[in-house]
Design a protein around this motif. Structure first.
Motif, short mmCIF file in Angstrom:
data_model
loop_
_atom_site.label_atom_id
_atom_site.label_comp_id
_atom_site.label_asym_id
_atom_site.label_seq_id
_atom_site.Cartn_x
_atom_site.Cartn_y
_atom_site.Cartn_z
N ALA A 164 0.83 -1.20 0.00
CA ALA A 164 0.00 0.00 0.00
C ALA A 164 0.87 1.25 0.00
CB ALA A 164 -0.92 0.00 1.22
N ARG A 165 1.91 1.24 0.82
CA ARG A 165 2.79 2.43 0.89
C ARG A 165 3.51 2.66 -0.44
NH1 ARG A 165 4.55 5.61 4.95
NH2 ARG A 165 3.62 4.29 6.58
N ASP A 166 3.91 1.57 -1.11
CA ASP A 166 4.58 1.71 -2.41
C ASP A 166 3.66 2.36 -3.43
OD1 ASP A 166 6.85 0.52 -1.41
OD2 ASP A 166 6.46 -1.45 -2.28
N LEU A 167 2.37 1.97 -3.42
CA LEU A 167 1.41 2.56 -4.35
C LEU A 167 1.21 4.05 -4.06
CD1 LEU A 167 -1.27 -0.26 -4.60
CD2 LEU A 167 0.12 0.63 -6.47
N LEU A 168 1.23 4.39 -2.79
CA LEU A 168 1.08 5.80 -2.41
C LEU A 168 2.31 6.61 -2.82
CD1 LEU A 168 -0.40 5.35 1.18
CD2 LEU A 168 -1.64 6.11 -0.86
N GLU A 169 3.48 6.08 -2.55
CA GLU A 169 4.72 6.81 -2.83
C GLU A 169 4.94 6.98 -4.34
OE1 GLU A 169 7.79 4.74 -0.77
OE2 GLU A 169 7.22 5.54 1.21
N SER A 170 4.51 5.99 -5.11
CA SER A 170 4.70 6.06 -6.57
C SER A 170 3.67 6.96 -7.24
CB SER A 170 4.60 4.66 -7.17
OG SER A 170 3.27 4.16 -7.06
N GLY A 171 2.61 7.30 -6.51
CA GLY A 171 1.54 8.10 -7.12
C GLY A 171 0.51 7.26 -7.83
N GLY A 172 0.67 5.92 -7.78
CA GLY A 172 -0.32 5.04 -8.39
C GLY A 172 -1.68 5.19 -7.74
N ILE A 173 -1.68 5.44 -6.44
CA ILE A 173 -2.90 5.79 -5.71
C ILE A 173 -2.80 7.27 -5.37
CG2 ILE A 173 -4.26 5.41 -3.63
CD1 ILE A 173 -4.41 3.12 -5.61
N VAL A 174 -3.83 8.02 -5.74
CA VAL A 174 -3.77 9.48 -5.67
C VAL A 174 -4.26 10.00 -4.33
CG1 VAL A 174 -4.53 11.62 -6.73
CG2 VAL A 174 -4.13 9.59 -8.16
N LEU A 175 -3.37 10.71 -3.64
CA LEU A 175 -3.72 11.41 -2.40
C LEU A 175 -3.89 12.90 -2.71
CD1 LEU A 175 -1.21 9.82 0.12
CD2 LEU A 175 -3.67 9.94 0.47
N PRO A 176 -4.73 13.59 -1.93
CA PRO A 176 -4.88 15.04 -2.15
C PRO A 176 -3.54 15.77 -2.03
CG PRO A 176 -6.61 14.23 -0.72
CD PRO A 176 -5.64 13.10 -0.89
N GLU A 177 -2.72 15.30 -1.10
CA GLU A 177 -1.37 15.85 -0.92
C GLU A 177 -0.45 14.68 -0.61
OE1 GLU A 177 1.22 18.43 2.27
OE2 GLU A 177 -0.95 18.71 2.22
N ASN A 178 0.53 14.45 -1.46
CA ASN A 178 1.36 13.26 -1.31
C ASN A 178 2.67 13.61 -0.58
OD1 ASN A 178 2.53 10.74 -1.50
ND2 ASN A 178 1.99 10.46 -3.64
N SER A 179 2.53 13.84 0.72
CA SER A 179 3.71 14.10 1.55
C SER A 179 3.87 12.94 2.54
CB SER A 179 3.53 15.41 2.32
OG SER A 179 2.46 15.30 3.25
#
Length: 264
Positions: A164-179
């Protein structure tokens, strides 16, 4: 004399290229852009308009695409259903879920949806629309990769922490702010989803929509799908949100047991 490996012939190469071009053309049609003209498709694919016209003419003959005689633009055709039908029919979870989704929609009065996970996106494969005139529905095959979507939360909560963290860090899963801080907070939220048994999106991805989702397990104890309720924001208070979540959990548990999952 040592025999040399045969080089791929030109006909095979051209055939493979044509297939890739056809697939690229079909992928241009999306939920956001369901109707397209030859010029638009040519720009997206990077081919000459004459090549796009030939491809579309063949696809139209097979009813894979349909052309509007007035606008001369194209959309996906009913012939695709015949192609995709066997795949959808063989999705056991879809077949098993259907009657339970019907009951869920009747009990809550809202749209009941079945989503599966393809590794980086949540995909809707079944839907029972709400009986209300104002409702939230989606096109079959709609894909979601926004982190706050209820179904995405469910799948990521059971995907495994590092995955899950890898998907977040890569931008594959979109967060409003990816920090880093936002990712940490989101990972904590996924822990709450696992503990609570359902995920909620109370107007977070769209100000007029609410979604709740609960995981569906198979006989191995793996999450293979999720049951979701979609509703207009104005119709669901925070208190009602929990009621919908519990209804989702009950429906997901029924489907899981029919999939061979052991009762919790």
């Amino acid at each position: 004399m040592v025999a040399q490996a045969a080089e791929p012939n030109a006909t095979e190469s051209r055939g493979a290229s044509v297939i890739v071009n056809v697939i690229d053309v079909l992928r241009c049609f999306t939920v956001e852009h369901p109707v397209l003209g030859v010029t638009e498709i040519a720009a997206k694919v990077g081919l000459h308009k004459s090549s796009i016209s030939r491809i579309l003419a063949t696809l139209e003959q097979e009813r894979i695409v349909a052309r509007d005689e007035n606008t001369r633009k194209y959309s996906l055709g009913l012939g695709l259903i015949a192609v995709a039908g066997p795949l959808l029919a063989n999705l056991d979870v879809r077949r098993i879920s259907f009657p339970i989704l019907e009951e869920l929609a009747q009990a809550t009065g809202e749209t009941a949806v079945l989503n599966i996970w393809d590794g980086a996106e949540s995909v809707s494969v079944e839907q029972i629309p709400s009986v209300h005139q104002v409702k939230h529905t989606s096109v079959m095959g709609s894909r979601y990769n926004t982190a706050l979507s209820a179904s995405v939360q469910v799948f990521l909560a059971h995907e495994g922490g590092q995955a899950a963290r890898d998907l977040l860090e890569s931008g594959g899963i979109v967060l409003p702010e990816n920090s880093a801080d936002v990712r940490d907070a989101y990972m904590a939220r996924l822990g709450e989803v696992r503990a609570l048994g359902y995920a909620a999106n109370h107007g977070e991805t769209s100000s007029d929509e609410v979604g709740v989702a609960a995981p569906i397990y198979d006989h191995r104890g793996s999450v293979v799908a999720c049951a979701m309720i979609a509703a207009p924001f104005y119709r669901v208070s925070k208190e009602q949100l929990h009621e919908l979540g519990m209804a989702c959990i009950r429906a997901a548990q029924q489907i899981s047991m029919r999939m061979g999952a052991q009762p919790a």
